[in-house]
Design a protein around this motif. Structure first.
Motif, PDB file in Angstrom:
ATOM      1  N   LEU B  63     -10.314  -6.677 -46.142  1.00 49.97           N
ATOM      2  CA  LEU B  63      -9.908  -7.167 -47.461  1.00 49.97           C
ATOM      3  C   LEU B  63      -9.438  -8.610 -47.338  1.00 49.97           C
ATOM      4  CD1 LEU B  63      -7.870  -4.181 -48.963  1.00 49.97           C
ATOM      5  CD2 LEU B  63     -10.199  -4.878 -49.505  1.00 49.97           C
ATOM      6  N   ALA B  64      -8.637  -8.889 -46.310  1.00 56.08           N
ATOM      7  CA  ALA B  64      -8.067 -10.216 -46.172  1.00 56.08           C
ATOM      8  C   ALA B  64      -9.143 -11.247 -45.853  1.00 56.08           C
ATOM      9  CB  ALA B  64      -7.005 -10.205 -45.077  1.00 56.08           C
ATOM     10  N   ILE B  65     -10.098 -10.838 -45.004  1.00 49.26           N
ATOM     11  CA  ILE B  65     -11.117 -11.806 -44.580  1.00 49.26           C
ATOM     12  C   ILE B  65     -12.021 -12.177 -45.758  1.00 49.26           C
ATOM     13  CG2 ILE B  65     -13.177 -12.083 -43.145  1.00 49.26           C
ATOM     14  CD1 ILE B  65     -11.693 -10.389 -41.024  1.00 49.26           C
ATOM     15  N   PHE B  66     -12.382 -11.168 -46.532  1.00 52.99           N
ATOM     16  CA  PHE B  66     -13.325 -11.437 -47.634  1.00 52.99           C
ATOM     17  C   PHE B  66     -12.629 -11.482 -48.977  1.00 52.99           C
ATOM     18  CE2 PHE B  66     -15.795  -9.393 -44.231  1.00 52.99           C
ATOM     19  CZ  PHE B  66     -16.698 -10.412 -43.981  1.00 52.99           C
ATOM     20  N   CYS B  67     -11.392 -11.949 -49.014  1.00 57.10           N
ATOM     21  CA  CYS B  67     -10.638 -11.819 -50.252  1.00 57.10           C
ATOM     22  C   CYS B  67     -11.248 -12.628 -51.389  1.00 57.10           C
ATOM     23  CB  CYS B  67      -9.177 -12.186 -50.042  1.00 57.10           C
ATOM     24  SG  CYS B  67      -8.905 -13.909 -49.656  1.00 57.10           S
ATOM     25  N   GLU B  68     -11.886 -13.781 -51.082  1.00 55.33           N
ATOM     26  CA  GLU B  68     -12.477 -14.571 -52.176  1.00 55.33           C
ATOM     27  C   GLU B  68     -13.553 -13.761 -52.903  1.00 55.33           C
ATOM     28  OE1 GLU B  68     -12.272 -15.836 -49.029  1.00 55.33           O
ATOM     29  OE2 GLU B  68     -11.543 -17.905 -49.100  1.00 55.33           O
ATOM     30  N   PHE B  69     -14.352 -13.064 -52.102  1.00 59.77           N
ATOM     31  CA  PHE B  69     -15.465 -12.317 -52.659  1.00 59.77           C
ATOM     32  C   PHE B  69     -14.981 -11.014 -53.294  1.00 59.77           C
ATOM     33  CE2 PHE B  69     -18.693  -8.975 -51.669  1.00 59.77           C
ATOM     34  CZ  PHE B  69     -19.632  -9.361 -52.614  1.00 59.77           C
ATOM     35  N   LEU B  70     -13.992 -10.403 -52.689  1.00 60.57           N
ATOM     36  CA  LEU B  70     -13.553  -9.088 -53.165  1.00 60.57           C
ATOM     37  C   LEU B  70     -12.663  -9.184 -54.406  1.00 60.57           C
ATOM     38  CD1 LEU B  70     -12.811  -7.439 -49.720  1.00 60.57           C
ATOM     39  CD2 LEU B  70     -14.727  -6.971 -51.236  1.00 60.57           C
ATOM     40  N   SER B  71     -11.971 -10.305 -54.544  1.00 64.01           N
ATOM     41  CA  SER B  71     -11.097 -10.394 -55.716  1.00 64.01           C
ATOM     42  C   SER B  71     -11.917 -10.869 -56.906  1.00 64.01           C
ATOM     43  CB  SER B  71      -9.970 -11.375 -55.434  1.00 64.01           C
ATOM     44  OG  SER B  71     -10.518 -12.644 -55.198  1.00 64.01           O
ATOM     45  N   GLY B 135     -18.471 -15.413 -61.572  1.00 64.36           N
ATOM     46  CA  GLY B 135     -17.119 -15.590 -62.091  1.00 64.36           C
ATOM     47  C   GLY B 135     -16.581 -16.928 -61.654  1.00 64.36           C
ATOM     48  N   ASP B 136     -15.236 -16.973 -61.384  1.00 62.10           N
ATOM     49  CA  ASP B 136     -14.628 -18.210 -60.911  1.00 62.10           C
ATOM     50  C   ASP B 136     -15.305 -18.640 -59.622  1.00 62.10           C
ATOM     51  OD1 ASP B 136     -12.851 -17.910 -62.995  1.00 62.10           O
ATOM     52  OD2 ASP B 136     -11.416 -16.782 -61.768  1.00 62.10           O
ATOM     53  N   SER B 137     -15.529 -19.933 -59.507  1.00 63.61           N
ATOM     54  CA  SER B 137     -16.174 -20.373 -58.278  1.00 63.61           C
ATOM     55  C   SER B 137     -15.116 -20.551 -57.194  1.00 63.61           C
ATOM     56  CB  SER B 137     -16.940 -21.668 -58.509  1.00 63.61           C
ATOM     57  OG  SER B 137     -16.025 -22.672 -58.894  1.00 63.61           O
ATOM     58  N   TYR B 138     -15.535 -20.364 -55.942  1.00 60.92           N
ATOM     59  CA  TYR B 138     -14.605 -20.464 -54.819  1.00 60.92           C
ATOM     60  C   TYR B 138     -15.362 -20.979 -53.616  1.00 60.92           C
ATOM     61  CZ  TYR B 138     -16.911 -16.054 -53.652  1.00 60.92           C
ATOM     62  OH  TYR B 138     -17.848 -15.092 -53.389  1.00 60.92           O
ATOM     63  N   LYS B 139     -14.611 -21.361 -52.615  1.00 62.46           N
ATOM     64  CA  LYS B 139     -15.219 -21.743 -51.347  1.00 62.46           C
ATOM     65  C   LYS B 139     -14.804 -20.710 -50.313  1.00 62.46           C
ATOM     66  CE  LYS B 139     -16.181 -26.629 -50.620  1.00 62.46           C
ATOM     67  NZ  LYS B 139     -15.638 -27.859 -50.036  1.00 62.46           N
ATOM     68  N   SER B 147     -19.856 -18.318 -56.496  1.00 64.48           N
ATOM     69  CA  SER B 147     -19.076 -17.835 -57.622  1.00 64.48           C
ATOM     70  C   SER B 147     -19.356 -16.363 -57.858  1.00 64.48           C
ATOM     71  CB  SER B 147     -19.387 -18.660 -58.877  1.00 64.48           C
ATOM     72  OG  SER B 147     -20.771 -18.608 -59.133  1.00 64.48           O
ATOM     73  N   ARG B 148     -19.951 -15.727 -56.842  1.00 66.49           N
ATOM     74  CA  ARG B 148     -20.219 -14.307 -56.976  1.00 66.49           C
ATOM     75  C   ARG B 148     -19.005 -13.490 -56.529  1.00 66.49           C
ATOM     76  NH1 ARG B 148     -24.693 -12.564 -59.062  1.00 66.49           N
ATOM     77  NH2 ARG B 148     -26.248 -14.183 -58.843  1.00 66.49           N
ATOM     78  N   HIS B 149     -18.710 -12.458 -57.307  1.00 67.33           N
ATOM     79  CA  HIS B 149     -17.606 -11.577 -56.936  1.00 67.33           C
ATOM     80  C   HIS B 149     -18.127 -10.160 -56.838  1.00 67.33           C
ATOM     81  CE1 HIS B 149     -14.345 -14.549 -57.617  1.00 67.33           C
ATOM     82  NE2 HIS B 149     -15.288 -15.110 -58.332  1.00 67.33           N
ATOM     83  N   LEU B 150     -17.449  -9.356 -56.026  1.00 63.00           N
ATOM     84  CA  LEU B 150     -17.930  -7.996 -55.826  1.00 63.00           C
ATOM     85  C   LEU B 150     -18.002  -7.238 -57.137  1.00 63.00           C
ATOM     86  CD1 LEU B 150     -18.716  -5.672 -53.887  1.00 63.00           C
ATOM     87  CD2 LEU B 150     -16.312  -5.013 -53.909  1.00 63.00           C
ATOM     88  N   PHE B 151     -16.946  -7.364 -57.927  1.00 63.52           N
ATOM     89  CA  PHE B 151     -16.983  -6.637 -59.196  1.00 63.52           C
ATOM     90  C   PHE B 151     -16.274  -7.480 -60.259  1.00 63.52           C
ATOM     91  CE2 PHE B 151     -12.947  -5.536 -57.441  1.00 63.52           C
ATOM     92  CZ  PHE B 151     -12.104  -5.371 -58.514  1.00 63.52           C
ATOM     93  N   GLY B 152     -16.440  -7.098 -61.495  1.00 62.00           N
ATOM     94  CA  GLY B 152     -15.820  -7.820 -62.600  1.00 62.00           C
ATOM     95  C   GLY B 152     -16.498  -7.412 -63.888  1.00 62.00           C
ATOM     96  N   LEU B 181      -4.727  -9.545 -52.607  1.00 65.39           N
ATOM     97  CA  LEU B 181      -5.744  -9.758 -51.580  1.00 65.39           C
ATOM     98  C   LEU B 181      -5.545 -11.096 -50.884  1.00 65.39           C
ATOM     99  CD1 LEU B 181      -9.122  -8.378 -52.937  1.00 65.39           C
ATOM    100  CD2 LEU B 181      -7.346  -7.256 -51.622  1.00 65.39           C
ATOM    101  N   TYR B 182      -5.302 -12.158 -51.665  1.00 67.79           N
ATOM    102  CA  TYR B 182      -5.073 -13.463 -51.051  1.00 67.79           C
ATOM    103  C   TYR B 182      -3.780 -13.433 -50.225  1.00 67.79           C
ATOM    104  CZ  TYR B 182      -8.891 -16.006 -53.286  1.00 67.79           C
ATOM    105  OH  TYR B 182     -10.129 -16.453 -53.652  1.00 67.79           O
TER     106      TYR B 182
END
Lengths: 339, 392, 350
Positions: B63-71, B135-139, B147-152, B181-182
């Motif tokens: 969860l912590a490693i992929f928090c950008e994608f999972l959140s 969704g929100d874009s992230y690096k 800007s892809r997220h697992l769910f939303g 998550l972050y």
């Protein structure tokens, strides 16, 4: 007993090891434990010297000092090396010591602690070969296989770890490791006392066979007198860090000259319910080596003790040719041997 | 297990043998050639709580490693209209009919008596939960832009300002789930990095102490005793209060890690020293010495392997202390500060009684802390029990 | 041969340990009797089940071991002199009844004198404890009894020893104190589990002498467990030899040493070195190792190591106990004339 060619492989002269007693916050030295206090003997080539005594008498410390696994406080350990000549192990420099250790090895008492449980037999027995650049690669495996076979273990077992083996088998592994470098002198520290009776006999036979095959010299440290009598040519008896008697096997067991040896011999138990011999029951305990008695260390327990024993330390003197004893009355007393 | 109380000679070491390795009650060749790590694994496997703990830790770190994608959202993005939203439930059936995952709409109302805003699910509107949404874009890890997220919720729903709040929102309308998550990333990495630093210091100091003995040992032991006698929380408070105010979040983060490991190494150094002293007495070390093995070889080949597993076990048991240290410091406002998000920082926001009463879901990070700590302890216990498969 | 001679009658005792590696039948159908005031030695190598047998009698088999079968009839004497048997196997391991026997009627001396005393209590406290539990006496009287027993056990200045801690005594002295604690309630049976194995030879001599004196004086029976045949020869009246959980031979001590019947006993006796002038002969050995206790060979458990192994018999049929002359028992097919006869015939016919 027999001294082939009169060659001596090891001479120990006045060996001493004193351990400081430290106390307090800053480890101040407050006293000395004289674990080994002036021990001298010789080991003729190809023979076995039995070193006997009760727990705490300094026999194990002596054996470690001979190999310089611990550094002695004083004295000489002269090893007669084929290439280097006579070398004093105590003062040898690092390079010489490395050379010497190829010729002297140790067999341990505890078959569990003596083998690294995290290494396979190949690694354990092969390690001395690799460290000392005797062999490498396939040659190590071949030599290990040969050694394992020699001590009665199947060479296929070399990929196994020690946990696969029983105490007796582990002791064989330890023997194989000690023999890996073709040593000339092997110090065996109570090698059979942790083993079962039936396994003990196998191990003793193996040690004797190896001695005959490789012309090994043994220093055999033990507390079991029957075992020592079985395997030794000469026997040295220690009491509180000192040698009290040193003689050939037969002399020592059948014609002892020191009252302590007599008492030890009388306590040997024979597997014979009809031999009800009189036992000498010693009073009290072995003295604490940090506070030994005055004079002869044995006098408080000795049934022959006189006034002089309390005040004067008896020197180790030759009573008859080759028979040494440290007793003021060694020539006067008639002591009972075995049988 | 001296069950048969045999004399030392035949005392077999109770080696943990897995059942499938047993044929008619005898251990097979596989067991005889099993290395330390295999034996440890067989024993560890029997410790069910440890396995559970390890799995949970694995999940947490993923969860912590992929928090950008999972959140689903940027943890700092706020939504004025949705402050203090309670956690929303994901539904699958609407009036008994399978609909796939969806959430109901939110009905915002003001309590006529207390004038507080309350939210009720609006069962008239349903928004399906979708996967791999824009969704929100992230690096990702500051490297991969996406800007892809697992769910939303689907992007058109997003555009209308509607959100999914699995764990509710805080006073600024930020998504707690994303924030937790972050926060996990910071809190869990502090544990790891802190323990790693303690490990380096501890093994160095403990190694010197145990191998050389004498004066160095005496000095190091007194230092350790001194450090351990200082009450930790006041010490941390003092030290972190001394950190310059104008430091960046990253500087602050590393400063806190360093502070934590400055105390943490002492316990490890003691373990290392103790093992060193114990192993040095083993006959096989003397045997190696008598075979002309060099000091480096004795340490690396004989001594280190025999206590490496112990070190791993104590490291694992040291991580919870680090995490708790960070959490307590940040909770007290002395550790990390916003905008950095850690579990401690999140809890700090739940500090006053009013929020706890009105928005209890803000305490959810505490549950994560408890689960993480327990998991580490279970895993550490299991490792410690398995650490020496040769113990008699 | 009156029945009232018998103090303890063990029949078909079985103890099992459920381990990860499998079930270990540590004691697998053991029978023996201990007679009042006599010494019975149990001898065998490590893992033969001798210690577990002793612990089973007291109901202190270490976990996960369990007594699964058998009878242990203990003939307890009442205050009015009548004797009644109690089956120790049926008593609850920590129940009232076994506790009234343990320490009072049957007590035990362990191998390791260092760990058998608690280091935090004084010797006196620990010796007085069983007296206070089992007898209606005041603390002062108990102290007198304890000091008297310490004196009988040969401890110099027993009043001082009473107020010392166990670690202040030497190994031999601690073992004497241990014996004093075991005997302080005048048990009718003393179980001694390798009581001298951890001691030096001269100390061993002291302790064995002491035990003999005390037996003459107090008249208790001794169940002496040891692996040392030299000790057996010295202390035993009767001996049982155990191998892998079974009694393989039982005899009086002289028959055992002079006319051993079981090949295992014979081999064991031949394999110990004895002091003699003609040395340097090789020792006779028993081949191989004691098998793993969770992998006991079929038939006679000794057959893979036995010099008299008869193929097709010893590895198939488990030998029963054969009663030979003078109460000598041996568990070996050699004493079945029918079976041995067949084997003798076979090679001739082939």
């Amino acid at each position: 007993m027999a001294e082939p060619n009169g060659n001596v492989i090891l001479e120990v002269q006045d060996l001493k090891k004193h351990f400081p007693i430290k106390r307090g916050f800053l480890n101040k030295v407050v006293g000395q434990v004289k674990a080994v206090d002036g021990v001298s003997f010789q080991v003729p080539t190809g023979t076995t010297l039995g070193l006997v005594g009760e727990s705490g008498c300094g026999k194990t410390t002596t054996s470690r000092c001979i190999l310089r696994a611990i550094s002695p406080t004083g004295g000489k350990v002269l090893f007669h090396d084929e290439k280097l000549g006579v070398v004093d192990v105590v003062t040898a420099d690092k390079a010489t010591l490395r050379q010497l250790r190829l010729n002297m090895q140790l067999i341990f008492q505890d078959p569990f602690s003596s083998l690294n449980p995290r290494m396979t037999l190949l690694d354990i027995v092969g390690e001395p070969l690799i460290i000392n650049r005797v062999a490498r690669g396939r040659a190590v495996e071949e030599r290990v296989a040969e050694l394992l076979a020699r001590v009665g273990l199947r060479p296929e077992y070399m990929r196994r770890y020690p946990h696969a083996f029983s105490g007796g088998q582990r002791q064989r592994i330890g023997i194989a490791r000690a023999l890996a470098l073709n040593p000339r002198l092997v110090v065996a520290d109570e090698p059979v006392s942790a083993l079962d009776v039936s396994i003990q006999a196998q191990t003793l036979n193996l040690l004797q066979d190896l001695q005959a095959e490789f012309n090994l010299s043994y220093i055999f440290v033990a507390h079991d007198l029957s075992v020592v009598q079985h395997i030794s040519d000469n026997v040295a008896v220690m009491y509180v860090g000192r040698l009290v008697e040193y003689a050939t096997n037969e002399e020592l067991f059948f014609n002892p000259k020191h009252p302590y040896t007599e008492a030890l011999l009388s306590s040997v138990r024979r597997p014979d319910p009809l031999s009800k011999r009189e036992r000498i029951v010693l009073e009290g305990d072995v003295p604490d080596p940090s506070h030994p008695p005055t004079g002869c260390y044995f006098h408080p327990r000795c049934r022959y003790a006189k006034d002089i024993c309390q005040s004067e330390t008896p020197p180790l003197l030759e009573v008859s040719p080759g028979h040494m004893a440290a007793c003021h009355f060694a020539t006067e007393l008639t002591l009972q041997g075995v049988g | 297990m001296s069950l048969l109380s045999r004399p030392a000679g035949n005392k077999k070491v109770p080696i943990p043998v897995p059942e499938e390795k047993l044929k008619e009650g005898t251990p097979k060749e596989q067991v005889f050639v099993a290395s330390q790590w295999q034996l440890m694994w067989w024993r560890f496997r029997k410790h069910h709580l440890a396995i559970l703990g390890t799995s949970l830790i694995a999940v947490f770190y993923l969860l912590a490693i992929f928090c950008e994608f999972l959140s689903p959202y940027d943890p700092n993005a706020f939504e004025r209209r949705y402050t203090f939203v309670p956690p929303q439930a994901i539904h699958f059936f609407h009036e008994g009919v399978w609909e796939g995952p969806f959430i109901y709409g939110l009905e915002r109302a003001r309590d006529p008596e207390t004038y507080l805003i309350t939210y009720q699910p609006d069962t008239e509107v349903r928004y399906p939960v979708e996967f791999f949404v824009q969704g929100d874009s992230y690096k990702m890890w500051g490297l991969l832009e996406s800007s892809r997220h697992l769910f939303g919720l689907s992007s058109d729903v997003n555009a209308r300002g509607l959100r999914i709040y699995l764990l509710g929102t805080d006073r600024l309308g930020r998504d707690m789930f994303s924030r937790v998550l972050y926060g996990a990333r910071i809190s869990l990495s502090i544990g790891l990095i802190g323990v790693f630093l303690s490990f380096v210091i501890g093994i160095f100091m403990g190694g010197i102490s145990g191998y050389f003995g004498g004066m160095p040992d005496l000095i190091i032991q007194r230092i350790i005793e001194f450090l351990r006698s200082i009450p930790t929380i006041p010490l941390w408070m003092g030290l972190s209060a001394a950190l310059p105010r104008d430091w960046s979040s990253l500087q602050r983060y590393f400063a806190i890690v360093l502070l934590l490991s400055l105390i943490g190494w002492t316990g490890l150094a003691r373990v290392v020293r103790g093992r060193f002293l114990a192993v040095r007495e083993e006959d096989y070390v003397t045997a190696a010495l008598l075979q002309n093995a060099s000091e480096a070889r004795i340490i690396l080949r004989h001594m280190l392997p025999s206590f490496f597993s112990y070190i791993i076990a104590s490291l694992t048991l040291a991580i919870p202390g680090m995490i708790l240290g960070e959490t307590s410091l940040s909770f007290l406002g002395l550790g990390l500060r916003p905008p950095i998000i850690s579990w401690g920082v999140l809890l700090q926001e739940a500090q006053n009684l009013q929020t706890v009463a009105l928005a209890p879901w803000l305490l959810i990070p505490a549950i994560f802390v408890v689960i993480a700590i327990l998991s580490f302890n279970f895993m550490g216990d299991g490792l410690r029990d398995a650490a020496d498969p040769y113990k008699r | 041969m009156a029945n009232d001679e018998i103090l303890l009658d063990v029949k078909g005792l079985k103890t099992q340990f459920a381990l990860e590696e499998g079930t270990v039948r540590a004691v697998d159908g053991v029978d023996f009797t201990v007679k009042r005031g006599k010494t019975l030695c149990v001898v065998g190598e490590s893992g033969c089940g001798k210690s577990v047998t002793a612990r089973a009698i007291l109901g202190i088999v270490p976990s996960p071991g369990k007594v699964v079968d058998g009878q242990m009839l203990f003939y307890k004497e009442d205050e009015n002199g009548s004797v009644r048997p109690i089956d120790l196997a049926t008593l609850r391991p920590n129940g009232q009844e076994i506790r009234s026997i343990r320490g009072a009627e049957i007590s035990m001396v362990f191998q390791e004198p260092m760990t058998s005393f608690s280091p935090v209590y004084k010797i006196g406290h620990q010796i007085r404890e069983p007296i206070l539990i089992h007898q209606q006496v005041s603390k002062a009287e108990a102290r007198e009894i304890a000091i008297d027993m310490l004196r009988r056990c040969g401890l110099p200045r027993p009043e001082r020893v009473f107020d010392q801690y166990p670690w202040e005594l030497s190994g031999g002295m601690r073992q004497r104190a241990m014996i004093a604690r075991a005997l302080v309630c005048r048990p009718s049976l003393l179980i001694a589990d390798e009581p001298t194995t951890a001691l030096d030879v001269t100390t061993e001599t002291q302790i064995l002498e002491l035990m003999k004196e005390l037996q003459d004086e107090l008249g208790m029976a001794i169940l002496f467990i040891t692996h040392d045949l030299g000790v057996v020869a010295e202390v035993a009246e009767e001996v049982i030899v155990m191998y892998l959980g079974k009694v393989v031979e039982r005899a009086d001590v002289i028959s055992l040493f002079y006319e051993a019947k079981h090949p295992y006993t014979q081999a064991l006796l031949r394999s110990i070195p004895t002091i003699s002038k003609e040395r340097r002969h090789r020792l006779d050995t028993i081949e191989g190792m004691v098998p793993d206790p969770y992998n006991v060979p079929s038939g006679c458990p000794f057959h893979p190591r036995c010099p008299a192994f008869m193929p097709g018999i010893c590895d198939v049929i488990e030998p029963p106990i054969y009663a030979l002359e003078k109460g000598h028992l041996a568990r070996c097919h050699l004493y079945n004339e029918e079976l041995v006869g067949n084997v003798m015939d076979e090679p001739a016919s082939s």
